[in-house]
Structure formats: C-alpha cells, structure tokens
Scaffold this motif. Sequence first.
Motif, PDB file in Angstrom:
ATOM      1  N   GLY A  75       9.703  45.103  54.837  1.00 47.76           N
ATOM      2  CA  GLY A  75       8.462  44.628  54.221  1.00 47.76           C
ATOM      3  C   GLY A  75       8.387  44.980  52.747  1.00 47.76           C
ATOM      4  N   PHE A  76       8.809  46.203  52.394  1.00 46.98           N
ATOM      5  CA  PHE A  76       8.785  46.664  51.001  1.00 46.98           C
ATOM      6  C   PHE A  76       9.655  45.761  50.126  1.00 46.98           C
ATOM      7  CE2 PHE A  76      10.679  49.197  47.586  1.00 46.98           C
ATOM      8  CZ  PHE A  76       9.534  49.672  46.957  1.00 46.98           C
ATOM      9  N   ILE A  77      10.826  45.419  50.625  1.00 48.74           N
ATOM     10  CA  ILE A  77      11.760  44.589  49.849  1.00 48.74           C
ATOM     11  C   ILE A  77      11.294  43.138  49.817  1.00 48.74           C
ATOM     12  CG2 ILE A  77      14.145  43.747  49.722  1.00 48.74           C
ATOM     13  CD1 ILE A  77      14.965  46.417  51.068  1.00 48.74           C
ATOM     14  N   ALA A  78      10.741  42.645  50.937  1.00 47.44           N
ATOM     15  CA  ALA A  78      10.348  41.229  51.038  1.00 47.44           C
ATOM     16  C   ALA A  78       9.300  40.854  50.001  1.00 47.44           C
ATOM     17  CB  ALA A  78       9.820  40.931  52.440  1.00 47.44           C
ATOM     18  N   LYS A  79       8.366  41.794  49.702  1.00 48.06           N
ATOM     19  CA  LYS A  79       7.332  41.515  48.714  1.00 48.06           C
ATOM     20  C   LYS A  79       7.934  41.169  47.353  1.00 48.06           C
ATOM     21  CE  LYS A  79       3.761  44.415  50.813  1.00 48.06           C
ATOM     22  NZ  LYS A  79       2.879  45.591  50.652  1.00 48.06           N
ATOM     23  N   ARG A  80       8.965  41.890  46.968  1.00 48.58           N
ATOM     24  CA  ARG A  80       9.606  41.651  45.677  1.00 48.58           C
ATOM     25  C   ARG A  80      10.520  40.427  45.717  1.00 48.58           C
ATOM     26  NH1 ARG A  80       7.573  45.981  46.696  1.00 48.58           N
ATOM     27  NH2 ARG A  80       6.869  47.498  45.155  1.00 48.58           N
ATOM     28  N   THR A  81      11.114  40.202  46.872  1.00 46.84           N
ATOM     29  CA  THR A  81      12.030  39.067  47.007  1.00 46.84           C
ATOM     30  C   THR A  81      11.303  37.742  46.852  1.00 46.84           C
ATOM     31  OG1 THR A  81      13.331  40.386  48.564  1.00 46.84           O
ATOM     32  CG2 THR A  81      13.788  38.038  48.493  1.00 46.84           C
ATOM     33  N   TYR A  82      10.107  37.616  47.429  1.00 44.64           N
ATOM     34  CA  TYR A  82       9.346  36.360  47.378  1.00 44.64           C
ATOM     35  C   TYR A  82       9.073  35.941  45.936  1.00 44.64           C
ATOM     36  CZ  TYR A  82       5.502  33.058  47.852  1.00 44.64           C
ATOM     37  OH  TYR A  82       4.701  31.963  47.747  1.00 44.64           O
ATOM     38  N   GLN A  83       8.641  36.905  45.122  1.00 36.42           N
ATOM     39  CA  GLN A  83       8.318  36.596  43.723  1.00 36.42           C
ATOM     40  C   GLN A  83       9.544  36.058  42.987  1.00 36.42           C
ATOM     41  OE1 GLN A  83       5.401  36.562  42.544  1.00 36.42           O
ATOM     42  NE2 GLN A  83       4.236  37.684  44.084  1.00 36.42           N
ATOM     43  N   MET A  84      10.687  36.686  43.220  1.00 35.34           N
ATOM     44  CA  MET A  84      11.909  36.267  42.533  1.00 35.34           C
ATOM     45  C   MET A  84      12.362  34.880  42.995  1.00 35.34           C
ATOM     46  SD  MET A  84      12.618  38.484  40.282  1.00 35.34           S
ATOM     47  CE  MET A  84      10.878  38.873  40.111  1.00 35.34           C
ATOM     48  N   PHE A  85      12.260  34.622  44.292  1.00 34.69           N
ATOM     49  CA  PHE A  85      12.656  33.307  44.797  1.00 34.69           C
ATOM     50  C   PHE A  85      11.714  32.215  44.283  1.00 34.69           C
ATOM     51  CE2 PHE A  85      15.214  35.324  48.306  1.00 34.69           C
ATOM     52  CZ  PHE A  85      16.404  34.717  47.954  1.00 34.69           C
ATOM     53  N   ARG A  86      10.430  32.541  44.130  1.00 32.27           N
ATOM     54  CA  ARG A  86       9.480  31.565  43.594  1.00 32.27           C
ATOM     55  C   ARG A  86       9.837  31.211  42.152  1.00 32.27           C
ATOM     56  NH1 ARG A  86       5.172  32.062  40.523  1.00 32.27           N
ATOM     57  NH2 ARG A  86       5.174  34.330  40.696  1.00 32.27           N
ATOM     58  N   LYS A  87      10.115  32.246  41.342  1.00 36.19           N
ATOM     59  CA  LYS A  87      10.491  31.989  39.945  1.00 36.19           C
ATOM     60  C   LYS A  87      11.835  31.257  39.866  1.00 36.19           C
ATOM     61  CE  LYS A  87       7.991  35.916  37.982  1.00 36.19           C
ATOM     62  NZ  LYS A  87       8.094  37.229  37.293  1.00 36.19           N
ATOM     63  N   GLN A  88      12.743  31.592  40.787  1.00 38.87           N
ATOM     64  CA  GLN A  88      14.036  30.906  40.825  1.00 38.87           C
ATOM     65  C   GLN A  88      13.837  29.415  41.091  1.00 38.87           C
ATOM     66  OE1 GLN A  88      16.408  31.411  44.378  1.00 38.87           O
ATOM     67  NE2 GLN A  88      18.271  31.725  43.181  1.00 38.87           N
ATOM     68  N   SER A  89      12.954  29.092  42.036  1.00 41.66           N
ATOM     69  CA  SER A  89      12.691  27.695  42.396  1.00 41.66           C
ATOM     70  C   SER A  89      12.063  26.945  41.222  1.00 41.66           C
ATOM     71  CB  SER A  89      11.770  27.642  43.612  1.00 41.66           C
ATOM     72  OG  SER A  89      11.590  26.334  44.049  1.00 41.66           O
ATOM     73  N   GLU A  90      11.121  27.573  40.527  1.00 36.64           N
ATOM     74  CA  GLU A  90      10.463  26.936  39.387  1.00 36.64           C
ATOM     75  C   GLU A  90      11.449  26.702  38.247  1.00 36.64           C
ATOM     76  OE1 GLU A  90       7.348  29.644  38.517  1.00 36.64           O
ATOM     77  OE2 GLU A  90       6.042  28.974  40.163  1.00 36.64           O
ATOM     78  N   THR A  91      12.321  27.694  37.997  1.00 37.36           N
ATOM     79  CA  THR A  91      13.303  27.554  36.921  1.00 37.36           C
ATOM     80  C   THR A  91      14.341  26.494  37.275  1.00 37.36           C
ATOM     81  OG1 THR A  91      13.014  29.928  36.520  1.00 37.36           O
ATOM     82  CG2 THR A  91      14.835  28.859  35.393  1.00 37.36           C
ATOM     83  N   ARG A  92      14.703  26.410  38.555  1.00 34.62           N
ATOM     84  CA  ARG A  92      15.640  25.364  38.995  1.00 34.62           C
ATOM     85  C   ARG A  92      15.048  23.980  38.730  1.00 34.62           C
ATOM     86  NH1 ARG A  92      15.631  26.123  44.232  1.00 34.62           N
ATOM     87  NH2 ARG A  92      17.063  27.878  44.255  1.00 34.62           N
ATOM     88  N   ALA A  93      13.734  23.857  38.931  1.00 31.98           N
ATOM     89  CA  ALA A  93      13.052  22.580  38.669  1.00 31.98           C
ATOM     90  C   ALA A  93      13.101  22.241  37.177  1.00 31.98           C
ATOM     91  CB  ALA A  93      11.609  22.650  39.141  1.00 31.98           C
TER      92      ALA A  93
END
Length: 578
Positions: A180-198
Amino acid sequence: MYKTNSTWKKVLCYIRPYSFYVILSLLFAVLTGVLTLYAPILVGDAIDYIIGRDQVLFGKIAGILRNLAIIIVITGVGQWLMNLCNNQITYRVVLDVRLKAFKKLEKLPLSYIDSHANGDTISRIITDVEQFSDGLLMGFSQFFSGVVTIVTTLIFMLTIDIKITLIVVLLTPLSFFVAGFIAKRTYQMFRKQSETRADMTSLVNEMVGNQKIVQAFGYGSTACGRFDEINGKLKTYSLKAIFFSSITNPSTRFVNNLVYMGVGIGGALSAITGAISVGQLSCFLTYANQYTKPFNEISGVVTELQNALACAKRVFDFIEEEPETKDDQDAVVLTDAKGNLKLEHVGFSYKKEVPLLKGLNLEVKPGQKIAIVGPTGCGKTTLINLLMRFYDVDEGVIRMEGEDIRHITRDSLRENYGMVLQETWLKSATIAENIAYGNPQATREEIIHAAKEAHAHSFITRMPDGYDTVISEEGGNLSQGQKQLLCIARVMLRLPPVLILDEATSSIDTRTEIQVQKAFEKLMEGRTSFIVAHRLSTIRTADRILVMKDGNIIEQGTHEELLAQNGFYRQLYESQFA
C-alpha cells in the motif's frame, strides 16, 4: 491526491453486465485453489507412508500418485477455463469503453476539438485503453486466484495446526502495509507517465502531418528539441514509476520469507514435540509458499492496476466531457428550405475575455450571392461556423426560414448547406466514395456528372483505377488543386439550397478556375451563397459584399457601390490591383 475509488466504481459499472463471467471465473478460481492446496496434503501423506528403511508402503503411495495426477489435470483445465472467462470480461469491457469513447468523440462540440491536441485525444482512445486492458486482464487473471488461494490456504492450515497458522496471520499485514505504501507513489508516477506519453503522441502526430512545413522552414532542430524535452520528462516519470513498482515485489518477498521462516521454526519445534508429523510439516511449508506466493503476484498486479487506473481515469474523463448540446425536444426538422437567413444582434467570442462578433445584423434573401471580405481574423470564418451551428451564438439569434437555428435539428440544418473550404476534407477511400460522401446513395453516373461539372473528370480518368483509385486521408497522391476539385464535385453532387465557398478555388490554376467559376455561377443560380474571398476579382458579380473588420460589418453593398464609397473596401481593392 491518491484517490482511485471513483475510477474503480466506474470500472465496476462496465464489468457489471458481465457478472456471469465474473461468477464463473470465481468458481473456477475456487476450484483450482482448493485442488492446488489439496495436493500438498497428498504429498504429506505420501511422506508419512515412507516410515523408514524397507518400510515404504508402495501400495498407498501409488494410490496417492494416481489421485495427484487426476488433481493436476482438473486444475489445468480449471485454470484454462478461468482464463477464458477473464479474457471475455476484459476484452468485452475494453470494447465497450472504446466504443463509448469513440461515440463521445462524435458528439463532442467543435470547441473541444479546437482546444485539445489531436494526439492527446488519439492517445486516450487507443494507447490509454490498451494500457487499461493489459492491467485489467492481469488483475482478473491473478487477483481472483490470489485472493482465493490466500483464503483457502488459511482454512487448510487451521485444520492442521492453529498455533503455526497464527504466526502466518500475524506477519501477513506487513505485506499489505509495504504494498500500500508503494502503490500510493506508483499511481502518481504512472498518471504523469500517461499524460506525458499523450504529449509525445501529440507532437509526433503534428510533425508527421506537417512534415513538408517542418522541412521547408527548417523547424527540424526545434522539433527535436521539443521532442527531447518531452522524452526527458517521460524518461524521468517512467523511471520513477518502474522504480516504485519494481521494489514492490522484493519488499513483499522479504516479508514472505519472514513468514516462511516463522513457519519453519514453529513447525520444526512442533514436529520435535510430536504435535505434528514430518509429512504435516512438509505440507505446512508448502502452504507457507502457496500462501505467500499470491502476495507477490498481487503486489505485481497492484502495480499494473495503478497504471491501468491512471489510464482509465484519462479515458473516463474524456467520456465524461460535456457533449454538444442536444437538439431541443421540440426541435423542428427543416424541410424545403429556400435560403432565407437573418442575423439579429449576433454576438460571439471563442474566449469571453476576447470579444469577436458584436451586434451583427444581416438579412439574406433566397438566391442572393453574399460575399464576405476583410482582413485575417476579422470574423469571416467565425460567421460561417455560426451559420453551420458548429458554435452557438452568445447573444442575439440566427434565423433560417424564420426559425431560430437553435430550435432546428442540427442534421436537418446542415443538410441544407454545401461547403467548399480552402482546407480540403478527404478520407481514406476511393475517389468515387469521397465525391459521394454527402450523398452515399448517388449512382456512378451522378458521381461522374458532378465530377465533370467540377472539371475533375479528366484528371480522375488518368488515375490508375479511375474513380476506384484509393486515396489517403490527406490525399497525399493528389495535388492541392485536385483535392479541391474533388471537394467541389462533392458539392456539385449534393446541390443544397445554401452554398458556402471559403476560398474554394484558391489552389486551382487560372484556366481551371475560370471554368469552375462558370460552373459555380450555374450552381449558384437560385441558391443562397456565401462567398468568403481574399481575391476580390472573384466577387465582383456578388449581389452584396459585406466588408468585415474587428467582428463588425463596417460596409456593405455591390462592388461598384463600395468603390464609390471610397472606404475600407476601396483600400483593400487598390492594394490588390493598384
């Protein structure tokens, strides 16, 4: 903030129609889980039948091996059927999401398309949905079986020894805490990754579609610089996302090894005191592995689900965009239009802080030819957008046949317009299909007649397959003039009561332009026509010329009347012909 509950609820809404497959998948997960966990009991019994030297009960072991083989076969079939169900759920959900996204694209107002990069929209409908699909499939494939395995393992362990099971249960929450501790940080990074990919997709789409301009103006190095900047951001976000996601599995494995160690020590002490047999200890150690394995898998799934949810949120945000306002329930279907148009005190702006059209008044009678001239940005194209109802007016009203166009269905309104723009509209299809785009029921003879009227027939017949020649969406294998002639032929086939010609012959050679102008003169007879022109020589015969500046009609009249006024129109005319 790390909030994915609303996204999860939306995902579950899409899954709900396929509850049957979800239930089947759960049943097969329970079946394979129970059988997988029953196998260690058989192995433990087989170990206990190896009593000592020359005291092996081969008959008993043979029966156990036979049962074990049956269990393995049934488990394999159950897993295959479970995967089939998971595939059905995933790809049906993805089909629904993508269809809904594409349908929303068809219903979005033009203001959204104008204000959002094409690449970002493409990325949401294709790339983000694909990422969501991968995460969802992995989630169904491993999450169900993992949860079932954990629950059934605990039940099996409780039947053997409660004390050792308590060691497992007490150490388990550490895995959830770490994941859970790691997942919170992972979501933010994947969201920014998706936006930058766009952003990257948008840039690549822009550069590919305008490669000639890029090369002609030497923009290549600047484009590379922009790409490097976006690529650098993508690398940073991707590395952080991968870093956080990659430490999830080792962290949970460390906790799982602690569980295994606790079971081994506790079980060994129990075996020494005779509380459990060696076979039961072996069974317990196998269960410890079986119990902790799903945590590793689920931690990996959580990482993929974070990426999937980040992508799903972008897709759902797109699907939930405000659609084009619906036609009124009492909207009129426009039939037998003559071309009566009236603008009363019309005001409009793309941005409220930057006014464009203000208090515009205009009345057009059927069959009139109205020319619109003025400097770039004065509102000529905006006026056309309002007439077509691509945008709705902010103030005032536009009437067609005496009816407010906002109370006319969009389809019936636009059916009465024929447009030829400076920017050509072609699609990936044959030349015949492109000409018949607005009238798919047209016969081949009608298509050929329209092409002849537009003086396009001669170049079409020289194409490899004539009217059946397939052209690309951008018409890459045609010249700009040929593309414009096809768009003119499209209108010639449609014969609507109102024509809109926006620099319709700007890319055609002078000789062909004279011929097309004659065809237009014939086409415009008895039809209301709006002609947007920069070359004033093409509008001398217009019934009325509207001179626009800063969103207002500052002069109007015939060509001779406007020249006699010695105003802004005369300045424009003399700048071209003096």
